[in-house]
Design a protein around this motif. Structure first.
Motif, PDB file in Angstrom:
ATOM      1  N   ALA A  70      11.741  48.588 -16.866  1.00 43.87           N
ATOM      2  CA  ALA A  70      10.285  48.748 -16.787  1.00 43.87           C
ATOM      3  C   ALA A  70       9.744  47.693 -15.839  1.00 43.87           C
ATOM      4  O   ALA A  70      10.393  46.681 -15.596  1.00 43.87           O
ATOM      5  N   ILE A  71       8.560  47.940 -15.328  1.00 39.98           N
ATOM      6  CA  ILE A  71       7.914  46.909 -14.519  1.00 39.98           C
ATOM      7  C   ILE A  71       6.509  46.654 -15.039  1.00 39.98           C
ATOM      8  O   ILE A  71       5.877  47.520 -15.627  1.00 39.98           O
ATOM      9  N   THR A  72       6.056  45.443 -14.772  1.00 41.15           N
ATOM     10  CA  THR A  72       4.669  45.091 -15.045  1.00 41.15           C
ATOM     11  C   THR A  72       3.885  45.444 -13.800  1.00 41.15           C
ATOM     12  O   THR A  72       4.332  45.179 -12.691  1.00 41.15           O
ATOM     13  N   SER A  73       2.733  46.066 -13.963  1.00 47.03           N
ATOM     14  CA  SER A  73       1.888  46.208 -12.782  1.00 47.03           C
ATOM     15  C   SER A  73       0.452  45.902 -13.167  1.00 47.03           C
ATOM     16  O   SER A  73       0.096  45.931 -14.338  1.00 47.03           O
ATOM     17  N   LEU A 281       6.762  55.835 -27.822  1.00 45.69           N
ATOM     18  CA  LEU A 281       7.390  55.153 -26.682  1.00 45.69           C
ATOM     19  C   LEU A 281       8.808  54.678 -26.977  1.00 45.69           C
ATOM     20  O   LEU A 281       9.624  54.558 -26.068  1.00 45.69           O
ATOM     21  N   GLU A 297      14.736  56.260 -16.392  1.00 42.97           N
ATOM     22  CA  GLU A 297      13.960  55.173 -16.997  1.00 42.97           C
ATOM     23  C   GLU A 297      13.352  55.606 -18.325  1.00 42.97           C
ATOM     24  O   GLU A 297      12.887  56.731 -18.464  1.00 42.97           O
ATOM     25  N   THR A 299      10.242  55.746 -20.740  1.00 40.16           N
ATOM     26  CA  THR A 299       8.858  55.926 -20.302  1.00 40.16           C
ATOM     27  C   THR A 299       7.992  54.697 -20.536  1.00 40.16           C
ATOM     28  O   THR A 299       7.009  54.480 -19.839  1.00 40.16           O
ATOM     29  N   HIS A 300       8.382  53.882 -21.528  1.00 40.90           N
ATOM     30  CA  HIS A 300       7.530  52.743 -21.856  1.00 40.90           C
ATOM     31  C   HIS A 300       7.467  51.724 -20.722  1.00 40.90           C
ATOM     32  O   HIS A 300       8.301  51.707 -19.826  1.00 40.90           O
ATOM     33  N   GLY A 301       6.457  50.855 -20.809  1.00 36.74           N
ATOM     34  CA  GLY A 301       6.300  49.797 -19.823  1.00 36.74           C
ATOM     35  C   GLY A 301       7.020  48.530 -20.244  1.00 36.74           C
ATOM     36  O   GLY A 301       7.980  48.577 -21.027  1.00 36.74           O
ATOM     37  N   SER A 302       6.545  47.402 -19.727  1.00 36.05           N
ATOM     38  CA  SER A 302       7.257  46.136 -19.914  1.00 36.05           C
ATOM     39  C   SER A 302       6.838  45.402 -21.192  1.00 36.05           C
ATOM     40  O   SER A 302       7.389  44.352 -21.503  1.00 36.05           O
ATOM     41  N   ALA A 303       5.872  45.936 -21.916  1.00 37.04           N
ATOM     42  CA  ALA A 303       5.383  45.370 -23.188  1.00 37.04           C
ATOM     43  C   ALA A 303       5.504  43.848 -23.231  1.00 37.04           C
ATOM     44  O   ALA A 303       6.273  43.294 -24.022  1.00 37.04           O
ATOM     45  N   LYS A 305       4.170  41.394 -24.562  1.00 36.37           N
ATOM     46  CA  LYS A 305       4.102  40.596 -25.797  1.00 36.37           C
ATOM     47  C   LYS A 305       5.435  40.587 -26.557  1.00 36.37           C
ATOM     48  O   LYS A 305       5.651  39.738 -27.410  1.00 36.37           O
ATOM     49  N   TYR A 306       6.321  41.523 -26.254  1.00 37.40           N
ATOM     50  CA  TYR A 306       7.630  41.552 -26.919  1.00 37.40           C
ATOM     51  C   TYR A 306       8.777  41.095 -26.006  1.00 37.40           C
ATOM     52  O   TYR A 306       9.933  41.113 -26.426  1.00 37.40           O
ATOM     53  N   VAL A 312      12.051  45.464 -29.617  1.00 41.86           N
ATOM     54  CA  VAL A 312      11.646  46.861 -29.371  1.00 41.86           C
ATOM     55  C   VAL A 312      12.809  47.834 -29.556  1.00 41.86           C
ATOM     56  O   VAL A 312      13.980  47.450 -29.536  1.00 41.86           O
ATOM     57  N   ASN A 313      12.435  49.070 -29.710  1.00 43.84           N
ATOM     58  CA  ASN A 313      13.401  50.132 -29.968  1.00 43.84           C
ATOM     59  C   ASN A 313      14.128  50.528 -28.674  1.00 43.84           C
ATOM     60  O   ASN A 313      13.481  50.933 -27.705  1.00 43.84           O
ATOM     61  N   TYR A 353      11.304  47.710 -35.594  1.00 41.54           N
ATOM     62  CA  TYR A 353      10.027  47.607 -36.310  1.00 41.54           C
ATOM     63  C   TYR A 353       9.184  48.878 -36.279  1.00 41.54           C
ATOM     64  O   TYR A 353       8.510  49.220 -37.259  1.00 41.54           O
TER      65      TYR A 353
END
Ligand code: NAI
Ligand code: MG
Length: 372
Positions: A70-73, A281, A297, A299-303, A305-306, A312-313, A353
């Motif tokens: 994932a990437i942060t944008s 997600l 990939e 589908t989720h992003g870079s989340a 906070k985790y 994460v799953n 979680y």
């Protein structure tokens, strides 16, 4: 020489966490493959002004396919503010690396399976098995956008469309325009991909999701081309739906649908809706494919906070690995992986979680690997 060269692009945040999970499972699969770590993401934007460096594009050209985390944008102004001081004010513009990958490699198909695995407490219903084909290079995502609206363009638009009258009293600097561009071939090839898939896996229908009653030209083109393609597949029925109604029907009776196909924007929306019906997600996998190359990939992003917490799953990523194995033609490994994933979900002992458990990302990956 190994049979496959597979680029691993963890990217940012939890992209790294779930890539570690993927590696555990890939080790177990034991493909005849070389795995090549690849630079992509926010760090490269900050330090080089390019989230997808040219060396990465060059390297990808030598690979069979790529697995991406994932990437942060961020919006334009915020992205610019994050650049190293010496890169600021140079007119560098942040471009989404994943959108660029889709365009550079003409990855025109976005495949989004949404399947309910038995025992997943997050399932909306247990009988959902959808596969969405989303066009991936055109539409509002083509990036042909203007703000303010240039005067010469405005004059042309006014010349060609009487509907521009509605904006007569608004200054050009107060008008933003994003162009929805679809081509005949773009429509044709995504619909054909959906029909080929339906044929291969014995689905009786392909559902087209558009809005031709309002967006007459672009959605109209899609509908006309879809009808022509459908005529080549006599055993498979084409269902034509409007995107707004489809959003309701997907909630009302998602079990009635199998293969679905849509343009970029509508496909983006309905595939997120469908993903939430089967766990959200943490379960949403995807493939971006051309006829010769593919980037897989979750589908989720870079989340953020985790990030780095291994909370994460990883199921979305592991299902993405399964898609990659299918694409490579490694059907036995793909099946074995899916069966192991389904077994871990059904057993319900090892859960992250989001599924109400306390296990880590890597616990889940190990549990899946053990079942294989
Ligand atoms: P996100 O998908 O990163 O996370 C949203 C929330 O969904 C998380 O806070 C978490 O609660 C949950 N979540 C996501 N993945 C999960 C998983 N595997 N297991 C369990 N829960 C999970 O979306 P958000 O927060 O909108 O975006 C964060 C960053 O990611 C932004 O910079 C955004 O631009 C970027 N992004 C990147 C994408 C990509 O790489 N393709 C796609 C979407 C967003
Ligand atoms: Mg999306």
């Amino acid at each position: 020489m190994p049979k496959y060269r597979i680029a691993l692009m963890p990217g940012d945040g939890i992209g790294n966490d779930v890539m570690d999970a993927a590696k555990i499972v890939l080790d177990k699969v034991g493909l005849d493959a070389e795995y090549i770590p690849t630079d992509i993401g926010w760090e490269f934007w900050r330090q080089e002004g390019e989230a997808l460096p040219q060396r990465t594009v060059d390297l990808l050209k030598t690979c069979t396919c790529a697995l991406f985390g994932a990437i942060t944008s961020m919006p334009k102004e915020e992205a610019e503010a994050e650049l190293l001081p010496e890169l600021q004010g140079k007119g560098l513009v942040y471009r989404s690396p994943i959108v660029r990958l889709r365009q550079t490699f003409d990855l025109y198909m976005n495949l989004r399976p949404c399947k309910a695995y038995a025992g997943n407490p997050l399932n909306y219903r247990d009988d959902i098995d959808l596969v969405i084909f989303r066009e991936n290079t055109q539409d509002l995502y083509a990036g042909v956008e203007f703000h303010p609206l240039p005067e010469d363009l405005r004059a042309k638009l006014e010349e060609h469309s009487p509907n521009m009258k509605a904006f007569k009293g608004t200054a050009s600097e107060d008008i933003a325009v994003s162009c929805r561009i679809l081509t005949r071939e773009g429509c044709r090839r995504i619909v054909r991909a959906a029909f080929e898939y339906a044929k291969k896996f014995n689905y009786p229908t392909v559902t087209l999701v558009e809005k031709p009653n309002v967006i007459r030209e672009t959605s109209g083109l899609m509908v006309r081309e879809a009808r022509k393609v459908a005529a080549e597949y006599p055993g498979i029925e084409l269902w034509e739906t409007n995107v707004d109604a489809m959003a309701m029907w997907l909630v009302k009776n998602p079990q009635n649908y199998g293969v679905m196909v849509s343009s970029n924007m509508f496909g983006d929306i309905i595939s997120d809706l469908a993903a939430q019906l089967v766990g959200g997600l943490g379960f949403a996998s995807s493939g971006n494919m051309s006829d010769t190359f593919a980037v897989f990939e979750p589908t989720h992003g870079s989340a953020p906070k985790y990030a780095g917490q291994y909370k994460v799953n990883p199921m979305a990523m592991l299902l993405t690995v399964k898609l990659m194995l299918d694409w490579l033609g490694e059907f036995e490994s793909a099946k074995a992986l899916e069966t192991a994933i389904a077994a871990v979900i059904a057993e319900g002992k090892i859960r992250t979680y989001d599924m109400g458990g306390k296990n880590t990302t890597l616990d889940v990956a190990h549990a899946v690997a053990e079942k294989m």
